[in-house]
Design a protein around this motif. Structure first.
Motif, PDB file in Angstrom:
ATOM      1  N   GLU A  20       0.809  -1.218   0.000  1.00  0.00           N
ATOM      2  CA  GLU A  20       0.000   0.000   0.000  1.00  0.00           C
ATOM      3  C   GLU A  20       0.843   1.268   0.000  1.00  0.00           C
ATOM      4  N   ARG A  22       0.410   4.168   1.625  1.00  0.00           N
ATOM      5  CA  ARG A  22       0.524   4.939   2.864  1.00  0.00           C
ATOM      6  C   ARG A  22       1.864   4.629   3.530  1.00  0.00           C
ATOM      7  N   MET A  23       2.589   5.676   3.927  1.00  0.00           N
ATOM      8  CA  MET A  23       3.923   5.505   4.473  1.00  0.00           C
ATOM      9  C   MET A  23       3.876   4.691   5.770  1.00  0.00           C
ATOM     10  N   HIS A  24       4.696   3.623   5.801  1.00  0.00           N
ATOM     11  CA  HIS A  24       4.749   2.745   6.965  1.00  0.00           C
ATOM     12  C   HIS A  24       6.072   1.990   6.973  1.00  0.00           C
ATOM     13  N   TRP A  37       2.327   2.695  11.084  1.00  0.00           N
ATOM     14  CA  TRP A  37       2.026   3.803  10.183  1.00  0.00           C
ATOM     15  C   TRP A  37       2.964   4.940  10.557  1.00  0.00           C
ATOM     16  N   GLU A  39       2.344   8.107   8.905  1.00  0.00           N
ATOM     17  CA  GLU A  39       1.534   9.297   8.636  1.00  0.00           C
ATOM     18  C   GLU A  39       0.073   8.954   8.804  1.00  0.00           C
ATOM     19  N   PRO A  40      -0.770   9.797   9.276  1.00  0.00           N
ATOM     20  CA  PRO A  40      -0.470  11.177   9.639  1.00  0.00           C
ATOM     21  C   PRO A  40       0.309  11.304  10.945  1.00  0.00           C
TER      22      PRO A  40
END
Length: 79
Positions: A20, A22-24, A37, A39-40
């Motif tokens: 995915e 989303r930054m993780h 995670w 972000e946010p």
């Protein structure tokens, strides 16, 4: 492909290349693994087998190495 960002103690911090957007960051340990995670805000996304103490230690390391992880993400994923 799962490039390692850094290792500390029994922990390995890495990305999966095809996952995915989303930054993780993923964390592996001989006892299990976790995903955070970035972000946010930095927060635990998943834990399999790590104790509360191990999760806390991993979280602390993610917080301490946040800029390094973020920079590695942008270099690896190009965004």
């Amino acid at each position: 492909m799962a490039p390692t960002v850094f290792r500390q103690g029994a922990f390995r911090f890495f990305f999966f290349s095809r996952e995915e957007p989303r930054m993780h960051i993923h964390v592996s340990h001989t006892d299990g693994e976790a995903k955070f995670w970035l972000e946010p805000q930095i927060e635990l996304a998943m834990n399999q087998g790590l104790s509360k103490e191990q999760v806390s230690e991993a979280l602390s390391l993610v917080q301490h190495h946040y800029e390094e992880i973020r920079n590695a993400w942008h270099i690896h994923f190009g965004n």
